[in-house]
Design an enzyme around this catalytic site. Structure first.
Site, mmCIF file in Angstrom:
data_model
loop_
_atom_site.group_PDB
_atom_site.id
_atom_site.type_symbol
_atom_site.label_atom_id
_atom_site.label_comp_id
_atom_site.label_asym_id
_atom_site.label_seq_id
_atom_site.Cartn_x
_atom_site.Cartn_y
_atom_site.Cartn_z
ATOM 1 N N ASP A 57 0.863 -1.190 0.000
ATOM 2 C CA ASP A 57 0.000 0.000 0.000
ATOM 3 C C ASP A 57 0.897 1.237 0.000
ATOM 4 O O ASP A 57 2.115 1.143 0.230
ATOM 5 C CB ASP A 57 -0.879 -0.039 1.268
ATOM 6 C CG ASP A 57 -1.937 1.056 1.301
ATOM 7 O OD1 ASP A 57 -2.290 1.595 0.233
ATOM 8 O OD2 ASP A 57 -2.404 1.366 2.419
ATOM 9 N N GLU B 97 2.744 4.874 -4.060
ATOM 10 C CA GLU B 97 2.764 5.823 -5.197
ATOM 11 C C GLU B 97 4.094 6.561 -5.284
ATOM 12 O O GLU B 97 4.495 6.870 -6.421
ATOM 13 C CB GLU B 97 1.597 6.811 -5.050
ATOM 14 C CG GLU B 97 0.230 6.170 -5.212
ATOM 15 C CD GLU B 97 -0.159 5.303 -4.009
ATOM 16 O OE1 GLU B 97 0.331 5.575 -2.905
ATOM 17 O OE2 GLU B 97 -0.933 4.357 -4.203
ATOM 18 N N ASP C 262 -9.013 3.373 -2.536
ATOM 19 C CA ASP C 262 -10.039 3.833 -1.590
ATOM 20 C C ASP C 262 -11.333 4.270 -2.265
ATOM 21 O O ASP C 262 -11.662 5.457 -2.318
ATOM 22 C CB ASP C 262 -9.480 4.979 -0.745
ATOM 23 C CG ASP C 262 -8.305 4.521 0.095
ATOM 24 O OD1 ASP C 262 -8.111 3.296 0.223
ATOM 25 O OD2 ASP C 262 -7.574 5.380 0.613
HETATM 26 O O1 MIG Z 1 -4.221 6.227 4.165
HETATM 27 O O2 MIG Z 1 -3.599 1.008 5.688
HETATM 28 O O3 MIG Z 1 -5.966 2.118 0.305
HETATM 29 O O4 MIG Z 1 -6.896 -0.070 1.763
HETATM 30 O O5 MIG Z 1 -6.835 0.122 4.558
HETATM 31 C C1 MIG Z 1 -4.791 4.976 4.380
HETATM 32 C C2 MIG Z 1 -4.782 1.730 5.819
HETATM 33 C C3 MIG Z 1 -3.802 3.864 4.155
HETATM 34 C C4 MIG Z 1 -4.983 3.024 2.267
HETATM 35 C C5 MIG Z 1 -5.448 1.798 1.575
HETATM 36 C C6 MIG Z 1 -6.462 1.090 2.426
HETATM 37 C C7 MIG Z 1 -5.862 0.743 3.758
HETATM 38 C C8 MIG Z 1 -5.376 2.026 4.452
HETATM 39 N N1 MIG Z 1 -4.410 2.701 3.573
#
Ligand code: MIG
Length: 774
Positions: free
Chosen positions: A406, A409, A483
């Site tokens: 996650d 980017e 999200d």
């Molecule tokens: O800013 O790890 O898209 O699936 O649950 C949030 C917490 C960070 C974004 C991900 C989401 C995940 C969440 N992450």
């Protein structure tokens, strides 16, 4: 007193009027190996044919070095491949001709026209259309009448991108996911231009910021803000051919472990060992199938990557071992940010061995994410990829086979939402700024993760899920769409988004079922689960602070529907696995827009609310509340209602009746596919039934051990089935195209005949055929 500042140039309008410089006319030609080089007034242009229908074009301004190495995302086999070219120099143009294409480069003004073998124009650039402004390099191509545009990976909006502007810059967008947001987490700078059945593709291989402006009247314009102008032109003629070419160029997905295509349950976050155990128990008690449970950020010790929280998850190995016995796998989240903490070994190693991104002057870049101030691995260096990959050894020892990437980017909590563009990447000895390589970051993190896991898993297939990516991400990870929210609009939008990802090489994609943020409700969850069950990646995930959305969260009525469709996922698992195999071989997506299979039918060109699961099962989801009917367009052919057996002639729109527990589904007459009995997880053995919808058609059923790479050494079966009608009989024949894995001696067929009548036959595989009286 006034200083020189007072007369700075910005205060005065330029008098030169020069805003656009074109590449100029071609003056000179030179052949260097198998590369054709054209020198124009202001640039050097190179053309290389990799296959007869695929060439690489690169334009470099004269002030920059001409560098002809292939980028890291190009498959070595494609980079090494060359087609035979007949070159002719005319007075005012040059011509490069292969068995499939003729490319004409006009000298003055400079432009490129591509024709097919019959001399028909496929694409024609605008004269003087190649050039640059201060901000970007660009070119313009004429639009053909009636041309439609697809691809671009993960984008909001409809399937057909005609008239839109698409831009590429991996961005963490928590909200809003709406059509005017044209940059999400992934960047796939790949355009498919379809004029009826004649399709070409254009892959702009540039990991910086790029833009595709399809909004102009006569032309579309493609631009990049950094680097050189480098693209691949891929000709079909069919859309399937172009997807095949694109995945030949950027790679195809390896077959995932079967557990990765089962049902997955997630939440931000299941916070303790006990909570996870109870969750797992609930699934088994209620007999709702499930393969995977995710651990979001709460499992870590103060968000330090590769750690476990000492009191919430005191015995990870024990937890994983116990769950594994019950058929569950655990997939933990891993973000790229490494907490700045001198006591923390990962940070210390990263600093000591220079694995973190730095400013040119040598200072480590830090940004704030969950752990507070953090450093970011420079995944553009192979050594850093290896270091990061090796860091998963502890997880693997604990029993982990899958990782969720996650925030790659990379997302950073600041105004630009990402890393400072001036930060440097080592790039294996060819340093570049982050601005130039931004869109590679997530891709390379997932590559490092996949390769590290693969090395440690002792022959087992790893699973990686990623949020960010760039072309070729399909080789390493499945992609989820980030999200989204618990809105009906987002359920509807997930379909074209995932279909375009499939056309862009990413066969393994899905959206958070039920919606991530916002409060879902029983009806939305039920309808969303119906769709999710037939999309390649199937995970229910929701955010902290919003309604819980496990299958049982909204009472018995909704639970029953959710359960029914999760069960359907497992019923269709043998077929789905076969489709994944096909994708791994051909690059064709698991779920397909109708335009891919019916390009001759204009009704399919904008169809965003129906899709095909494989090539012959049509899914028409309900994406509105309080609705139990919808219009379904059935393309040419005869279609059988999966639930009722009712037969419909295609080429028209029908009204489907779809109360809450019905997902409208239609099987094409002539289709054959495999199903299995309901199981609680993918590790349970399934008995296979072949469904034969009497008519003309064929099917290649794939099976292997579902979890190791032994299939790459031939340990798999491919059973080819064909059916046709002869007189009053249906003839079914089968042969083993490949036999390298254990399989049943008996085959069970369920034959679907006219009028909803079915017959079941179990026959010896050795028989090789079966005849049924119609
Ligand atoms: O800013 O790890 O898209 O699936 O649950 C949030 C917490 C960070 C974004 C991900 C989401 C995940 C969440 N992450």
């Amino acid at each position: 007193m006034e200083g020189s500042e007072q007369i700075k140039p910005e205060l005065h309008k330029s008098t030169t009027g020069v805003e656009y410089i074109s590449a100029g006319d071609i003056r000179d030609f030179e052949k260097s190996g198998d590369t054709y080089l054209f020198h124009s007034d202001n640039a050097v242009v190179s053309v290389q044919f990799l296959t007869p229908a695929l060439f690489r074009f690169k334009l470099v301004r004269k002030s920059r070095p001409l560098q002809l190495e292939f980028s890291r995302v190009i498959e070595p086999a494609a980079a090494a491949s060359r087609a035979e070219v007949v070159f002719t120099a005319h007075e005012d143009s040059y011509e490069l001709k292969t068995a499939a294409l003729t490319v004409t480069l006009t000298k003055a003004p400079f432009g490129l026209t591509v024709r097919d073998a019959q001399g028909r124009v496929i694409s024609e650039d605008e004269a003087n259309g190649y050039g640059w402004t201060k901000e970007h390099l660009l070119f313009s191509t004429k639009k053909a009448q009636g041309e439609n545009y697809y691809g671009f990976g993960e984008k909001t909006g409809d399937l057909n991108k005609k008239g839109t502007v698409q831009s590429m810059w991996n961005t963490d967008v928590y909200a809003p996911h709406v059509p005017e947001i044209v940059e999400l987490y992934q960047s796939i700078p790949f355009l498919l231009a379809a004029k009826g059945e004649s399709v070409y593709g254009l892959f702009l291989d540039n990991p910086g910021k790029t833009e595709f402006d399809l909004n102009g009247g006569e032309t579309y314009r493609i631009s990049c803000h950094t680097g050189d102008l480098e693209y691949y032109f891929l000709y079909g003629p069919t859309m399937k051919d172009v997807v095949g070419q694109y995945t030949f160029l950027t790679g195809r997905m390896p077959i995932p472990p079967k557990w990765a295509i089962g049902y997955h349950q997630s939440r931000y976050s299941y916070e303790t060992d006990l909570e996870v155990r109870e969750l797992a128990q609930n699934f088994r008690n209620k007999e709702i199938p499930c393969d995977v449970i995710y651990l979001d950020i709460h499992y870590m010790d103060e968000y330090r990557v590769f750690t476990w929280h000492p009191t919430r998850f005191p015995q990870p190995q024990k937890l994983l071992g116990d769950l594994r016995k019950d058929g569950f796998r655990i997939v933990p989240i891993v973000d790229p940010g490494v907490k700045k903490d001198a006591k923390y070994i990962v940070y210390r190693e990263g600093v000591t061995h220079e694995h973190f991104c730095k400013y040119l002057e040598g200072q480590t870049y830090t940004g704030v994410v969950w752990p507070g101030e953090s450093a970011f691995p420079d995944f553009t260096n192979t050594e850093t990829q290896k270091w990061w990959g090796a860091k998963h050894a502890g997880f693997v020892a604990d029993g982990i086979e899958g990782i969720w990437n996650d925030m790659n980017e990379p997302a950073i909590f600041n105004e630009t939402k990402t890393m400072d563009l001036e930060v440097m990447h080592g790039n294996d000895g060819d340093p570049k700024t982050h601005g130039e390589l931004h869109n590679h970051y997530g891709l390379l993190m997932s590559k490092a993760t996949y390769e590290g896991l693969k090395e440690q898993l002792d022959g087992k297939r790893p699973f990686v899920l990623t949020r960010a990516g760039y072309s070729s991400i399909q080789k390493y990870a499945a992609v989820w769409t980030g999200d989204n929210r618990s809105f009906w609009e987002h359920l509807a939008m997930s379909v074209p988004m995932i279909l375009n990802m499939g056309l862009s090489g990413i066969a393994f994609a899905g959206a958070d079922v039920g919606g991530f943020a916002h409060h879902t409700n029983g009806e939305l969850l039920a309808r969303w689960t119906q769709v999710g069950a037939f999309l390649p990646y199937f995970r229910n995930h929701s955010a902290i602070g919003f309604a819980r959305q496990e299958p049982w969260s909204f009472g018995e009525e909704f639970e029953a529907v959710v359960k029914k469709y999760i069960e359907m996922r497992y019923v269709f698992l043998p077929h789905l696995y076969t489709l994944f195999h096909e994708a791994s071989v051909s690059g064709l997506p698991v779920v397909r827009p109708l335009v891919l299979e019916y390009p001759q039918d204009p009704k399919t060109y904008n169809m965003s609310d129906e899709f095909l699961f494989g090539d012959s099962i049509l899914i028409a989801p309900i994406t509105q509340p309080g609705t139990d009917h919808r219009a379904v367009y059935l393309p040419a052919g005869t279609w059988v209602d999966y639930h009722t057996g009712e037969v419909h002639e295609g080429g028209r729109t029908i009204l489907a009746h779809a109360p809450l527990d019905v997902l409208p589904m239609y099987v094409k007459q002539g289709a054959v596919f495999a199903t299995g009995n309901v199981v609680q997880h993918s590790g349970e053995k399934q008995d296979i039934t072949f469904h034969v919808y009497a008519g003309t058609g064929s099917y290649s059923f794939y099976e292997d051990d579902a979890e190791t790479f032994a299939y790459q050494d031939g340990a798999y079966n491919l059973l080819r089935l064909e059916q046709r009608v002869e007189g009053s009989q249906l003839l079914l024949t089968w042969t083993e195209e490949h036999s390298g894995y254990e399989s049943a001696d008996q085959l069970t067929f369920q034959i679907h005949l006219q009028g909803g009548r079915t017959e079941t036959h179990t026959v010896s595989k050795a028989a090789g055929n079966l005849a049924i009286t119609l």
